[in-house]
Design an enzyme around this catalytic site. Structure first.
Site, PDB file in Angstrom:
ATOM      1  CG  ASP A  28      -0.298  -0.210   2.518  1.00 53.39           C
ATOM      2  OD1 ASP A  28       0.910   0.061   2.631  1.00 53.39           O
ATOM      3  OD2 ASP A  28      -0.979  -0.658   3.458  1.00 53.39           O
ATOM      4  CG  ASP A  40       0.347  -4.376   1.768  1.00 52.44           C
ATOM      5  OD1 ASP A  40       0.672  -5.359   2.460  1.00 52.44           O
ATOM      6  OD2 ASP A  40       0.928  -3.279   1.830  1.00 52.44           O
ATOM      7  CE  LYS A  84       2.901  -6.409   3.813  1.00 55.49           C
ATOM      8  NZ  LYS A  84       2.293  -5.228   4.492  1.00 55.49           N
ATOM      9  CD  GLU A 125      -0.860  -2.015   8.204  1.00 59.24           C
ATOM     10  OE1 GLU A 125      -0.161  -1.437   7.361  1.00 59.24           O
ATOM     11  OE2 GLU A 125      -1.597  -1.405   9.012  1.00 59.24           O
ATOM     12  CD  GLU A 128       6.703  -0.346   8.317  1.00 61.03           C
ATOM     13  OE1 GLU A 128       6.926   0.766   7.810  1.00 61.03           O
ATOM     14  OE2 GLU A 128       5.774  -1.096   7.954  1.00 61.03           O
TER      15      GLU A 128
END
Length: 265
Positions: free
Chosen positions: A43, A82, A110, A112, A174
């Protein structure tokens, strides 16, 4: 060997996994030629390529469009895509939207956050999935280091273990302290990919515009391997000058008419 098995094997063999973002076919082709292990259509394309103010503006259609472009440029390279903001609010949403990215050419998706139920739903649907913890660009407005306290570090470790037990094929870490990333990497079976997470993760990922120096922005976690932004500005300025001064096109850039046809004019 499946994409998941390959990266697990690389972790077991202590072979670092190389990951870079790409959003277009020419860049993907260059990364594939360089031998990259995995291309991320992230993203980050929103703020780096599309001019959006936030990762939250990126849509599923945006990601799918760029996955298709990257797949055309790198037909044999694994692609991680993403799931954009608000496309995995429920397990059913995650599965349906992930399927559209797989259909576009992605090999793995993926999302979050520490949501093992999303992992289980995707795995049950036969879709390889990567987690992403630490700084979560879709959800954290302030892009700052995470896991700085013992409490926060322990929570990251617990979240990583929960995602691992749920079946993740990979975990992005991250902007967290190196010691925390090291603990996580040693505690879980899935390979870890760091961005600003130190030297002991199982692989590294960076954003291609940062690597190429597209802008003047300098990030501690990044290394500028080229200065493409400056080169583009210089080339464009030279072009403008040459056109205005009639140095371009030159004699070598034009096409002549066949003499026999020219004689008939």
């Amino acid at each position: 060997m499946s994409i998941s098995s390959r990266f697990f094997e690389m972790k077991r063999g202590r072979q670092p996994i190389t990951v870079l973002t790409a959003y277009d076919a020419p860049t993907a082709k260059a990364l594939a030629a360089a031998g990259i292990d995995l291309i991320l259509v992230g993203d980050s394309l929103g703020t780096n390529f599309l001019g959006y103010a936030s990762e939250q503006e990126v849509t599923l259609a945006d990601i799918a469009h760029h996955v298709r472009a990257v797949r055309r440029g790198a037909p044999e390279t694994p692609i991680l895509a993403d799931l954009p903001y608000a496309t995995y609010d429920t397990p059913a949403d995650a599965v349906a939207n992930a399927r559209s990215l797989i259909a576009a050419g992605a090999d793995m998706v993926k999302f979050e956050g520490a949501r093992p139920e999303i992992v289980r739903a995707l795995c049950d649907a036969g879709i390889p999935v990567s987690g992403h913890i630490g700084l979560e660009p879709q959800h954290h407005v302030e892009k700052r280091l995470k896991g700085k306290t013992v409490e926060a570090a322990n929570q990251l470790l617990a979240d990583a273990i929960a995602l691992d037990e749920a079946g993740i094929a990979m975990l992005i870490l991250e902007l967290i302290p190196e010691v925390v990333a090291t603990r996580v990497s040693r505690a879980i079976a899935a390979p870890t990919i760091g961005i600003g997470a130190g030297r002991e993760t199982d692989g590294q990922v960076l954003v291609i515009t940062d690597v190429l120096g597209y802008t003047d922005a300098a990030f501690r976690h990044n290394r500028r391997f080229a200065e493409v932004g400056a080169a583009v500005r210089e080339a464009a300025a030279t072009y403008v000058d040459d056109v205005r001064e009639r140095r371009f096109p030159a004699a070598g850039n034009v096409f002549a008419m066949p003499k026999a046809e020219l004689a008939l004019i």
